[in-house]
Motif scaffolding. Structure first.
Motif, PDB file in Angstrom:
ATOM      1  N   TRP A  39       0.853  -1.192   0.000  1.00 51.88           N
ATOM      2  CA  TRP A  39       0.000   0.000   0.000  1.00 51.88           C
ATOM      3  C   TRP A  39       0.882   1.232   0.000  1.00 51.88           C
ATOM      4  N   VAL A  40       0.767   2.059  -1.035  1.00 52.66           N
ATOM      5  CA  VAL A  40       1.624   3.247  -1.149  1.00 52.66           C
ATOM      6  C   VAL A  40       0.760   4.475  -1.402  1.00 52.66           C
ATOM      7  N   ASP A  41       1.064   5.585  -0.725  1.00 52.49           N
ATOM      8  CA  ASP A  41       0.219   6.775  -0.902  1.00 52.49           C
ATOM      9  C   ASP A  41       0.658   7.650  -2.080  1.00 52.49           C
ATOM     10  N   ASP A  42       1.815   7.365  -2.676  1.00 53.15           N
ATOM     11  CA  ASP A  42       2.304   8.209  -3.768  1.00 53.15           C
ATOM     12  C   ASP A  42       2.839   7.327  -4.905  1.00 53.15           C
ATOM     13  N   LEU A  43       1.943   7.004  -5.824  1.00 51.38           N
ATOM     14  CA  LEU A  43       2.334   6.094  -6.909  1.00 51.38           C
ATOM     15  C   LEU A  43       3.271   6.767  -7.915  1.00 51.38           C
ATOM     16  N   LEU A  44       3.163   8.092  -7.995  1.00 54.62           N
ATOM     17  CA  LEU A  44       4.004   8.809  -8.952  1.00 54.62           C
ATOM     18  C   LEU A  44       5.474   8.710  -8.537  1.00 54.62           C
ATOM     19  N   CYS A  45       5.719   8.931  -7.261  1.00 53.80           N
ATOM     20  CA  CYS A  45       7.081   8.808  -6.740  1.00 53.80           C
ATOM     21  C   CYS A  45       7.569   7.364  -6.933  1.00 53.80           C
ATOM     22  N   PHE A  46       6.676   6.409  -6.638  1.00 48.52           N
ATOM     23  CA  PHE A  46       7.005   4.991  -6.792  1.00 48.52           C
ATOM     24  C   PHE A  46       7.427   4.686  -8.235  1.00 48.52           C
ATOM     25  N   SER A  47       6.681   5.258  -9.204  1.00 48.22           N
ATOM     26  CA  SER A  47       6.964   4.926 -10.601  1.00 48.22           C
ATOM     27  C   SER A  47       8.341   5.441 -11.052  1.00 48.22           C
ATOM     28  N   CYS A  48       8.926   6.381 -10.297  1.00 46.66           N
ATOM     29  CA  CYS A  48      10.275   6.864 -10.669  1.00 46.66           C
ATOM     30  C   CYS A  48      11.314   5.763 -10.462  1.00 46.66           C
ATOM     31  N   ILE A  49      11.155   4.973  -9.407  1.00 49.24           N
ATOM     32  CA  ILE A  49      12.157   3.914  -9.160  1.00 49.24           C
ATOM     33  C   ILE A  49      11.699   2.574  -9.743  1.00 49.24           C
ATOM     34  N   ALA A  50      10.396   2.483 -10.082  1.00 51.09           N
ATOM     35  CA  ALA A  50       9.855   1.248 -10.666  1.00 51.09           C
ATOM     36  C   ALA A  50       8.971   1.631 -11.854  1.00 51.09           C
ATOM     37  N   PRO A  51       9.568   1.802 -13.038  1.00 47.07           N
ATOM     38  CA  PRO A  51       8.801   2.285 -14.193  1.00 47.07           C
ATOM     39  C   PRO A  51       7.644   1.365 -14.599  1.00 47.07           C
ATOM     40  N   ASP A  52       7.625   0.108 -14.122  1.00 54.53           N
ATOM     41  CA  ASP A  52       6.485  -0.786 -14.415  1.00 54.53           C
ATOM     42  C   ASP A  52       5.219  -0.328 -13.703  1.00 54.53           C
ATOM     43  N   VAL A  53       5.360   0.515 -12.689  1.00 54.26           N
ATOM     44  CA  VAL A  53       4.190   0.975 -11.940  1.00 54.26           C
ATOM     45  C   VAL A  53       3.483   2.067 -12.738  1.00 54.26           C
TER      46      VAL A  53
END
Ligand SMILES: Cc1cn([C@H]2C[C@H](O)[C@@H](COP(=O)(O)OP(=O)(O)O[C@H]3O[C@@H](C)[C@H](O)[C@@H](O)[C@H]3O)O2)c(=O)[nH]c1=O
Length: 378
Positions: A39-53
């Motif tokens: 569960w993550v509150d910021d998917l945009l930040c997540f997608s920077c380190i995991a482009p599959d997101v």
């Protein structure tokens, strides 16, 4: 045994919170065959380190992990067998209430920030009863010594790193469009905070005896370097040449690629928590820019790590490492002597880091420790 895990992560700032949680989720899934919801509150930040997101999708499967957008209104979901709140983020009340209702109560863990301070081993594993709900959570402290929770380390990490040298490394550098390395060139990766003395470093590298390739991911440090070297900037600003220094600004990489970058460079400037640990597994000389905290609390943490890391070094070597790290964190001005003394240690630091890795391998990795802990509780 396959268990279900819920990992909760709020992105406070930067990439470290999600960086750690993403590695944790992947290791539970891939190394231990666990079923993980992240569960993550910021998917945009997540997608920077995991482009599959995909930052637009609320629920998606990424590399075997169920990634869910943690929104303010939290739906009533069935809690997992093991629940991790990362870095004391607060679980939604509705979720805690569902944990209470479960016949077999989930194991609740608060995963803390990494520190080398001696008190960590005393606090690791302590329970903390919830003030409002009839549940208790356990503090899990990562660390560098026995008695702590250990460090994140994938099962095949060191083997992967070993086989990377040679063809795979050349292919990687080529793929990333990183400049062809001259034999006498020093390749450096730079990831740091605004507080680091970047101007001084740029000056020292420009006047270096050897040519230097400085690889900088896009971000504030890269912007500052462009500003400092504006007179020398090339039209696309991704490659800047100034005297002995070539600066190459690269797009932010997927986490796995960033590991490979650390494996490929002669010296790694790293920061925060996760890149700091990855630089240690990379084994090349590294310089840590610690996350600056109010009232200088971080200095104690820096000292605590240096005490462990330098204890077996010859005194001159320990002094040179301490000086460089101290200057890089703004303790005093970074000058040519400090940098040259550190640079002269490159070979001996490689040897030292081999021993350091061996020492770290004496403890279980963090995820194996978590899995064992949960199995013992359930
Ligand atoms: C440079 C780079 C980093 N990364 C990853 C590596 C790490 O997982 C992550 C960076 O995390 P860190 O190194 O920990 O540095 P950080 O400064 O981004 O994170 C920090 O966040 C604060 C909120 C915490 O309090 C700090 O302790 C620290 O975790 O980004 C990439 O995936 N690609 C890249 O190109």
């Amino acid at each position: 045994m396959q268990r279900r895990w819920d990992i909760f992560c709020t992105v406070v700032d930067n990439f470290g919170d999600i960086g750690v949680c993403w590695r944790l989720a992947k290791q539970l899934t891939q190394d231990h065959n666990q079923k993980v919801r992240l569960w993550v509150d910021d998917l945009l930040c997540f997608s920077c380190i995991a482009p599959d997101v995909n930052a637009e999708i609320q629920q998606q499967n990424v590399q075997g992990v169920e990634v869910c957008h943690w929104q303010t209104v939290f739906l009533d979901v069935e809690p997992a067998d093991a629940v991790i709140e990362a870095f004391a983020c607060e679980l939604p009340d509705v979720y805690i209430a569902a944990m209470v209702r479960k016949h077999k109560r989930p194991v609740w863990i608060n995963l803390e920030y990494l520190s080398a301070e001696p008190w960590v081993a005393q606090y690791h594993g302590l329970p903390s009863p919830h003030p409002r709900f009839p549940l208790s959570k356990t503090f899990f402290f990562p660390g560098f010594v026995k008695g702590t929770g250990g460090l994140l380390r994938e099962k095949n990490l060191l083997t992967q790193r070993e086989v990377f040298d040679g063809v795979a490394k050349r292919l990687f550098l080529d793929q990333k469009g990183l400049c062809e390395c001259r034999t006498d060139e020093i390749r450096i990766a730079l990831f740091c905070y605004d507080s680091a003395p970047i101007e001084n470093l740029i000056g020292l590298l420009s006047d270096s005896l050897n040519p230097v390739l400085l690889i900088v991911p896009q971000g504030r440090a890269a912007d500052r370097i462009v500003a400092i070297l504006s007179h020398a900037a090339s039209p696309d600003e991704s490659l800047i040449k100034h005297k002995q220094l070539t600066v190459q600004i690269v797009p932010f990489m997927a986490q796995n690629d960033y590991d490979r970058l650390l494996w490929s460079c002669d010296i790694n400037f790293v920061r925060g928590e996760d890149s700091f640990v990855r630089a240690q597994w990379a084994g090349n000389p590294f310089i840590w820019n610690i996350y600056p905290q109010a009232e200088g609390v971080h200095w104690k943490k820096l000292e605590a790590f240096l005490d462990l890391y330098t204890v077996d070094m010859p005194p001159e070597m320990a002094i040179a490492v301490r000086e460089m790290w101290f200057c890089w964190n703004g303790g005093k001005a970074l000058n040519a002597t400090v940098w040259m003394n550190f640079l002269a240690l490159r070979e001996s630091l490689m040897q030292h880091n081999k021993k350091w890795i061996k020492q770290l391998l004496e403890q279980d990795d963090l995820v194996s420790g978590l899995v064992q802990f949960v199995e013992n509780q359930l």
